[in-house]
Motif scaffolding. Structure first.
Motif, PDB file in Angstrom:
ATOM      1  N   GLY A  15       0.793  -1.216   0.000  1.00 48.88           N
ATOM      2  CA  GLY A  15       0.000   0.000   0.000  1.00 48.88           C
ATOM      3  C   GLY A  15       0.827   1.269   0.000  1.00 48.88           C
ATOM      4  N   GLY A  16       2.116   1.130   0.236  1.00 47.31           N
ATOM      5  CA  GLY A  16       2.997   2.283   0.277  1.00 47.31           C
ATOM      6  C   GLY A  16       3.475   2.721  -1.091  1.00 47.31           C
ATOM      7  N   SER A  17       4.372   3.705  -1.073  1.00 55.31           N
ATOM      8  CA  SER A  17       4.868   4.298  -2.318  1.00 55.31           C
ATOM      9  C   SER A  17       6.387   4.391  -2.305  1.00 55.31           C
ATOM     10  N   LEU A  18       6.954   4.362  -3.491  1.00 57.12           N
ATOM     11  CA  LEU A  18       8.372   4.617  -3.698  1.00 57.12           C
ATOM     12  C   LEU A  18       8.514   5.359  -5.023  1.00 57.12           C
ATOM     13  N   PHE A  68       1.445   3.020 -11.227  1.00 57.73           N
ATOM     14  CA  PHE A  68       2.790   3.533 -11.508  1.00 57.73           C
ATOM     15  C   PHE A  68       2.714   4.654 -12.544  1.00 57.73           C
ATOM     16  N   THR A  69       3.623   5.607 -12.420  1.00 54.56           N
ATOM     17  CA  THR A  69       3.721   6.693 -13.388  1.00 54.56           C
ATOM     18  C   THR A  69       5.179   6.904 -13.774  1.00 54.56           C
ATOM     19  N   ILE A  70       5.453   6.876 -15.056  1.00 61.36           N
ATOM     20  CA  ILE A  70       6.799   7.138 -15.555  1.00 61.36           C
ATOM     21  C   ILE A  70       6.854   8.582 -16.038  1.00 61.36           C
ATOM     22  N   SER A  71       7.974   9.228 -15.779  1.00 59.40           N
ATOM     23  CA  SER A  71       8.163  10.601 -16.243  1.00 59.40           C
ATOM     24  C   SER A  71       9.652  10.825 -16.483  1.00 59.40           C
ATOM     25  N   ARG A  72       9.967  11.931 -17.132  1.00 59.77           N
ATOM     26  CA  ARG A  72      11.368  12.224 -17.389  1.00 59.77           C
ATOM     27  C   ARG A  72      11.616  13.717 -17.336  1.00 59.77           C
ATOM     28  N   ASP A  73      12.853  14.061 -17.051  1.00 62.75           N
ATOM     29  CA  ASP A  73      13.292  15.436 -17.025  1.00 62.75           C
ATOM     30  C   ASP A  73      14.500  15.530 -17.954  1.00 62.75           C
ATOM     31  N   ASN A  74      14.291  16.095 -19.130  1.00 67.65           N
ATOM     32  CA  ASN A  74      15.367  16.146 -20.123  1.00 67.65           C
ATOM     33  C   ASN A  74      16.406  17.225 -19.841  1.00 67.65           C
ATOM     34  N   LYS A  76      17.526  17.461 -16.464  1.00 61.40           N
ATOM     35  CA  LYS A  76      18.301  16.750 -15.451  1.00 61.40           C
ATOM     36  C   LYS A  76      18.800  15.391 -15.930  1.00 61.40           C
ATOM     37  N   ASP A  77      18.421  15.002 -17.159  1.00 64.37           N
ATOM     38  CA  ASP A  77      18.825  13.708 -17.715  1.00 64.37           C
ATOM     39  C   ASP A  77      18.432  12.554 -16.792  1.00 64.37           C
ATOM     40  N   THR A  78      17.209  12.598 -16.345  1.00 66.10           N
ATOM     41  CA  THR A  78      16.734  11.625 -15.370  1.00 66.10           C
ATOM     42  C   THR A  78      15.334  11.140 -15.746  1.00 66.10           C
ATOM     43  N   VAL A  79      15.107   9.855 -15.534  1.00 68.04           N
ATOM     44  CA  VAL A  79      13.776   9.294 -15.694  1.00 68.04           C
ATOM     45  C   VAL A  79      13.324   8.766 -14.334  1.00 68.04           C
ATOM     46  N   TYR A  80      12.029   8.868 -14.089  1.00 66.10           N
ATOM     47  CA  TYR A  80      11.475   8.514 -12.796  1.00 66.10           C
ATOM     48  C   TYR A  80      10.397   7.440 -12.953  1.00 66.10           C
ATOM     49  N   LEU A  81      10.204   6.704 -11.874  1.00 63.93           N
ATOM     50  CA  LEU A  81       9.074   5.780 -11.810  1.00 63.93           C
ATOM     51  C   LEU A  81       8.430   5.961 -10.440  1.00 63.93           C
ATOM     52  N   GLN A  82       7.288   6.613 -10.433  1.00 65.01           N
ATOM     53  CA  GLN A  82       6.518   6.782  -9.199  1.00 65.01           C
ATOM     54  C   GLN A  82       5.646   5.552  -9.031  1.00 65.01           C
ATOM     55  N   MET A  83       5.810   4.874  -7.922  1.00 66.11           N
ATOM     56  CA  MET A  83       5.089   3.629  -7.674  1.00 66.11           C
ATOM     57  C   MET A  83       4.197   3.807  -6.450  1.00 66.11           C
ATOM     58  N   ASN A  84       2.908   3.730  -6.645  1.00 66.96           N
ATOM     59  CA  ASN A  84       1.929   3.868  -5.577  1.00 66.96           C
ATOM     60  C   ASN A  84       1.164   2.565  -5.394  1.00 66.96           C
ATOM     61  N   SER A  85       0.501   2.455  -4.268  1.00 63.97           N
ATOM     62  CA  SER A  85      -0.311   1.266  -3.973  1.00 63.97           C
ATOM     63  C   SER A  85       0.475  -0.015  -4.232  1.00 63.97           C
ATOM     64  N   LEU A  86       1.665  -0.053  -3.699  1.00 59.86           N
ATOM     65  CA  LEU A  86       2.545  -1.189  -3.964  1.00 59.86           C
ATOM     66  C   LEU A  86       1.998  -2.473  -3.363  1.00 59.86           C
ATOM     67  N   LYS A  87       2.265  -3.564  -4.081  1.00 61.37           N
ATOM     68  CA  LYS A  87       1.808  -4.887  -3.673  1.00 61.37           C
ATOM     69  C   LYS A  87       3.029  -5.799  -3.498  1.00 61.37           C
ATOM     70  N   PRO A  88       2.890  -6.841  -2.706  1.00 58.53           N
ATOM     71  CA  PRO A  88       4.025  -7.780  -2.554  1.00 58.53           C
ATOM     72  C   PRO A  88       4.515  -8.327  -3.897  1.00 58.53           C
ATOM     73  N   GLU A  89       3.622  -8.490  -4.847  1.00 59.34           N
ATOM     74  CA  GLU A  89       4.036  -9.012  -6.151  1.00 59.34           C
ATOM     75  C   GLU A  89       4.837  -8.004  -6.969  1.00 59.34           C
ATOM     76  N   ASP A  90       4.955  -6.775  -6.497  1.00 61.17           N
ATOM     77  CA  ASP A  90       5.826  -5.800  -7.148  1.00 61.17           C
ATOM     78  C   ASP A  90       7.284  -5.966  -6.720  1.00 61.17           C
ATOM     79  N   THR A  91       7.529  -6.839  -5.764  1.00 64.76           N
ATOM     80  CA  THR A  91       8.889  -7.081  -5.307  1.00 64.76           C
ATOM     81  C   THR A  91       9.754  -7.607  -6.443  1.00 64.76           C
ATOM     82  N   ALA A  92      10.866  -6.925  -6.693  1.00 65.82           N
ATOM     83  CA  ALA A  92      11.740  -7.283  -7.811  1.00 65.82           C
ATOM     84  C   ALA A  92      12.945  -6.350  -7.812  1.00 65.82           C
TER      85      ALA A  92
END
Length: 119
Positions: A15-18, A68-74, A76-92
């Protein structure tokens, strides 16, 4: 060559986020589509999400769509993955990848970052 380094992984309760980050260097970041993949123990690596070089288009695996939401900052040369409502099966282990916008295959990969979701 494109160098990729992921960060932001860790242990979180269900249920948490990263938010994962992937910093790129070596080439013009905006020349590359970027993707996130993951590999759970005993399973094959699977696609999670990707974003076009311009940021104008994104795609998600059905298993993460709406969470999940993917975004990028061209700048800062960085890509992000916002992960919400995490589930045990997202472990990887989550990997960032880069693909030239003129090619079909991802040619560059980061070392990965571990995400563990406890129940």
């Amino acid at each position: 060559q494109v160098q990729l380094v992921e960060s932001g992984g860790g242990l979180v309760q269900a249920g948490g986020s990263l938010r994962l980050s992937c910093a790129a260097s070596g080439r013009t970041f905006s020349d590359y589509d970027m993707g996130w993949f993951r590999q759970a123990p005993g399973k094959e690596r699977e696609f999670v999400a990707d974003i076009r070089w311009s940021g104008a288009s994104t795609m998600y695996a059905d298993s993460v769509k709406g969470r999940f939401t993917i975004s990028r900052d061209n700048v800062k040369d960085t890509v992000y993955l916002q992960m919400n409502s995490l589930k045990p099966e997202d472990t990887a282990v989550y990997y960032c990848a880069a693909r030239s916008r003129w090619l079909r295959r991802y040619g560059y990969w980061g070392p990965g970052t571990q995400v563990t979701v406890s129940s």
